[in-house]
Every structure is written in C-alpha cells, then in structure tokens.
Design a protein around this motif. Structure first.
Motif, PDB file in Angstrom:
ATOM      1  N   ASP A   1     -10.858   9.186  -9.297  1.00 44.18           N
ATOM      2  CA  ASP A   1      -9.708   8.512  -8.703  1.00 44.18           C
ATOM      3  C   ASP A   1      -8.467   8.844  -9.528  1.00 44.18           C
ATOM      4  OD1 ASP A   1      -7.908   6.837  -7.491  1.00 44.18           O
ATOM      5  OD2 ASP A   1      -9.155   5.048  -7.618  1.00 44.18           O
ATOM      6  N   GLU A   2      -7.420   9.330  -8.873  1.00 52.16           N
ATOM      7  CA  GLU A   2      -6.168   9.665  -9.553  1.00 52.16           C
ATOM      8  C   GLU A   2      -5.091   8.612  -9.310  1.00 52.16           C
ATOM      9  OE1 GLU A   2      -5.157  13.616  -8.405  1.00 52.16           O
ATOM     10  OE2 GLU A   2      -6.706  14.523  -9.677  1.00 52.16           O
ATOM     11  N   PHE A   3      -5.420   7.560  -8.571  1.00 49.15           N
ATOM     12  CA  PHE A   3      -4.574   6.379  -8.383  1.00 49.15           C
ATOM     13  C   PHE A   3      -3.240   6.654  -7.702  1.00 49.15           C
ATOM     14  CE2 PHE A   3      -7.543   5.631 -11.791  1.00 49.15           C
ATOM     15  CZ  PHE A   3      -8.218   4.544 -11.261  1.00 49.15           C
ATOM     16  N   ALA A   4      -3.272   7.510  -6.697  1.00 45.22           N
ATOM     17  CA  ALA A   4      -2.102   7.687  -5.832  1.00 45.22           C
ATOM     18  C   ALA A   4      -1.869   6.436  -5.001  1.00 45.22           C
ATOM     19  CB  ALA A   4      -2.308   8.898  -4.928  1.00 45.22           C
ATOM     20  N   HIS A   5      -2.898   5.557  -4.905  1.00 48.93           N
ATOM     21  CA  HIS A   5      -2.770   4.324  -4.116  1.00 48.93           C
ATOM     22  C   HIS A   5      -2.124   3.190  -4.910  1.00 48.93           C
ATOM     23  CE1 HIS A   5      -6.532   2.659  -6.054  1.00 48.93           C
ATOM     24  NE2 HIS A   5      -6.783   3.962  -6.166  1.00 48.93           N
ATOM     25  N   GLU A   6      -1.775   3.428  -6.168  1.00 51.21           N
ATOM     26  CA  GLU A   6      -1.175   2.377  -7.000  1.00 51.21           C
ATOM     27  C   GLU A   6       0.333   2.324  -6.772  1.00 51.21           C
ATOM     28  OE1 GLU A   6      -2.140   0.911 -11.385  1.00 51.21           O
ATOM     29  OE2 GLU A   6      -1.175   2.876 -11.400  1.00 51.21           O
ATOM     30  N   GLN A   7       0.853   1.100  -6.576  1.00 54.74           N
ATOM     31  CA  GLN A   7       2.294   0.912  -6.454  1.00 54.74           C
ATOM     32  C   GLN A   7       2.734  -0.228  -7.375  1.00 54.74           C
ATOM     33  OE1 GLN A   7       3.277  -0.029  -2.369  1.00 54.74           O
ATOM     34  NE2 GLN A   7       2.196  -1.972  -2.389  1.00 54.74           N
ATOM     35  N   CYS A   8       3.958  -0.166  -7.826  1.00 52.81           N
ATOM     36  CA  CYS A   8       4.514  -1.164  -8.737  1.00 52.81           C
ATOM     37  C   CYS A   8       5.671  -1.876  -8.053  1.00 52.81           C
ATOM     38  CB  CYS A   8       5.004  -0.506 -10.020  1.00 52.81           C
ATOM     39  SG  CYS A   8       3.734   0.435 -10.900  1.00 52.81           S
ATOM     40  N   LEU A   9       5.793  -3.152  -8.320  1.00 54.94           N
ATOM     41  CA  LEU A   9       6.846  -3.971  -7.723  1.00 54.94           C
ATOM     42  C   LEU A   9       8.008  -4.137  -8.697  1.00 54.94           C
ATOM     43  CD1 LEU A   9       7.938  -5.961  -5.531  1.00 54.94           C
ATOM     44  CD2 LEU A   9       6.642  -7.756  -6.726  1.00 54.94           C
ATOM     45  N   VAL A  10       9.219  -3.933  -8.199  1.00 49.23           N
ATOM     46  CA  VAL A  10      10.435  -4.180  -8.965  1.00 49.23           C
ATOM     47  C   VAL A  10      11.177  -5.335  -8.311  1.00 49.23           C
ATOM     48  CG1 VAL A  10      12.636  -3.225  -9.755  1.00 49.23           C
ATOM     49  CG2 VAL A  10      10.589  -1.770  -9.680  1.00 49.23           C
ATOM     50  N   VAL A  11      11.511  -6.348  -9.109  1.00 48.07           N
ATOM     51  CA  VAL A  11      12.246  -7.517  -8.625  1.00 48.07           C
ATOM     52  C   VAL A  11      13.566  -7.576  -9.376  1.00 48.07           C
ATOM     53  CG1 VAL A  11      12.188  -9.997  -8.194  1.00 48.07           C
ATOM     54  CG2 VAL A  11      10.039  -8.701  -8.299  1.00 48.07           C
ATOM     55  N   ARG A  12      14.651  -7.534  -8.615  1.00 51.05           N
ATOM     56  CA  ARG A  12      15.980  -7.529  -9.232  1.00 51.05           C
ATOM     57  C   ARG A  12      16.670  -8.870  -9.031  1.00 51.05           C
ATOM     58  NH1 ARG A  12      18.790  -1.644  -8.005  1.00 51.05           N
ATOM     59  NH2 ARG A  12      18.084  -0.695  -9.946  1.00 51.05           N
ATOM     60  N   GLY A  13      17.111  -9.457 -10.129  1.00 47.71           N
ATOM     61  CA  GLY A  13      17.927 -10.663 -10.121  1.00 47.71           C
ATOM     62  C   GLY A  13      18.870 -10.553 -11.303  1.00 47.71           C
ATOM     63  N   GLU A  14      19.116 -11.672 -11.997  1.00 46.07           N
ATOM     64  CA  GLU A  14      19.896 -11.595 -13.226  1.00 46.07           C
ATOM     65  C   GLU A  14      19.173 -10.744 -14.256  1.00 46.07           C
ATOM     66  OE1 GLU A  14      21.088 -15.359 -14.713  1.00 46.07           O
ATOM     67  OE2 GLU A  14      22.044 -15.988 -12.846  1.00 46.07           O
TER      68      GLU A  14
END
Length: 269
Positions: free
Chosen positions: A157-170
């Motif tokens: 498995d090379e983990f092309a299915h992995e995604q990361c969440l970015v949350v922008r606020g202060e």
C-alpha cells in the motif's frame, strides 16, 4: 475553534469508551466537522456523553480507507442524513494488515451524502483537504505489513487514499488520521501548498510496533522528533503513534508534543 477527541486508543475521561481508532470533532465559525469516526458506534456514544450533538455535523472527512477510522460512519448516517462525507475515491479499495482485511465497509460507497474526491479539494475558505504526498523520508516501517489489492494482486500500500484536513481560522489546524505517508512528508506537502507550517497538528505518527524497536528505528523516531521540535507548531498525537514512540519523542519535544486521549479538548491558540 473547538476541537475534541471523540475516539482514541486511550482514555482519561470517566465514562468514555475507547478502542483502537480515531475520531476528532471540530467546531468552527461555519462548520461542525468529524475527522474520521473511529472503529464503531462507540464514537457516537462518546459524543453523547461529551454533549456533542452529531445531528448538527455538516461534514465528515475520512482520512484514509481503513476501518478503524471509518467504522462509525454507517451508525452516524442513521442519525444524520444531511452531512456530506468526503473521501478519496481510492479509499473504497481493498486494504489488508497481513492477511486481515481492514478496508472500509463497502456499504459506505452507497451513502447518499458521499462525495468521492480525486486529489486535493477546497470545501470553502475554512476547510480543505490535500493529498499528493510523495516524499518518502522516514517513511513509517510499520507500513510494510499493510497491502492493497491492485489488478487482483496484493501489493504494498502506497497510501494514495490518504488525505489530510486543513482548518483555517485565527489559527491553522492540520489533521492527519495516521500519517501513513510520514508526518514529515505530510508537513513538507503542507508547506509546499501553503508556504508555512500549521499552528497546530493533530495526528497519529504510525510508529506503533508490538515488538522492540531496532536501533535504526529508534534513531529515526528521535530524528523525526528533533525536526518536529524545530517547527513553530504544537503537535497532538496518539492512536497509532504508540506509547513506546511517545516515550522516546517526549523528552526531545517537551511542550511541543501533547498526548491525546478520548474526551480531551485540544487547545487551539
């Protein structure tokens, strides 16, 4: 921004359930979000005990195609049919730990609110996900027991299915479920996209190992900790990081690293 650990491998809050899995609740000015849903409906039970109304959640982000991060989705969908579930298309593939199947329940693919993604996606000015993590420095060796089915054959498995969440606020928050691609490679990709480090990271580091570490593995963990320490970022970690790795990294990172537990509220800012 409010961030609460709904599910994790350990617990210090009386009454909360815990199991091998991860789920993080995020409340922003515009959204109520779940990043992963743990391995089962125990995540929903914890939310109720912690006074979090999952009926109001409008977005669910699935970090990757493993059951310990997606096992609560079907139960969640019974109480909340309006939320959009964001998942990489490849997360519906077949994934294994040794001979054990650990992929998502295929019924998730039939959910009305499912939105399958093919790479990076901007939800709005607050939320986005990114993939495309190609770096391989200090790639977690525990990945070597993880495989995927490709054209009828089992391959690494090379983990092309992995995604990361970015949350922008202060403040800017980065959440990665397991960091299978390696936390340093994920941060390199983040800096490539955004030109800086995030203020806060919540992530497993996938360093867990049932047997003892080799000397080389210990050195890799410590070198990773040293690089993380030098960033202007606060790291919250647990789940697949493993207690042995946390014990190695703790003395190096000091206050730059905090271990998470079920029911814990993460401090942003």
């Amino acid at each position: 921004m409010k961030v609460v650990i709904l599910m994790e491998d350990t617990c210090k809050v009386p009454g909360c359930e815990y199991e091998h899995g991860l789920s993080v609740y995020i409340e922003t000015a515009k959204h109520k979000v779940l990043m992963d849903t743990g391995a089962s409906e125990k995540t929903l039970e914890n939310a109720k005990k912690l006074g979090i109304d999952l009926y109001k959640v409008d977005a669910v982000i699935v970090s990757h195609g493993h059951s310990d991060h997606s096992g609560g989705i079907l139960a969640f969908s019974q109480i909340n049919k309006a939320a959009t579930v964001y998942m990489q298309r490849e997360a519906l593939g077949d994934y294994y730990h040794g001979e054990r199947y650990i992929g998502v329940d295929k019924r998730i693919g039939q959910l009305a609110g499912l939105r399958l993604l093919d790479g990076d996606h901007q939800i709005d000015e607050e939320l986005s996900v990114f993939t495309g993590i190609r770096g391989r420095r200090f790639w977690p060796q525990s990945n070597l027991v993880l495989s995927m089915l490709k054209e009828g054959q089992r391959v690494q498995d090379e983990f092309a299915h992995e995604q990361c969440l970015v949350v922008r606020g202060e403040k800017e928050l980065l959440i990665s479920g397991c960091a299978h691609n390696g936390i340093l490679n994920i941060l390199d990709r983040y800096k490539e996209k955004y030109g800086r480090c995030p203020d806060v990271v919540v992530s497993g580091f996938h360093m867990m190992k049932k047997t003892d570490y080799t000397q080389e593995e210990k050195e890799t963990i410590c070198r990773t900790a040293q690089e993380l320490k030098e960033m202007d970022t606060l790291f919250y970690t647990g789940h697949c990081t493993g207690q042995k790795a946390i014990d190695l990294m703790g003395p190096i990172m000091g206050e730059k690293m905090v271990q998470i537990h079920c029911g814990m509220e993460v401090q942003i800012g």
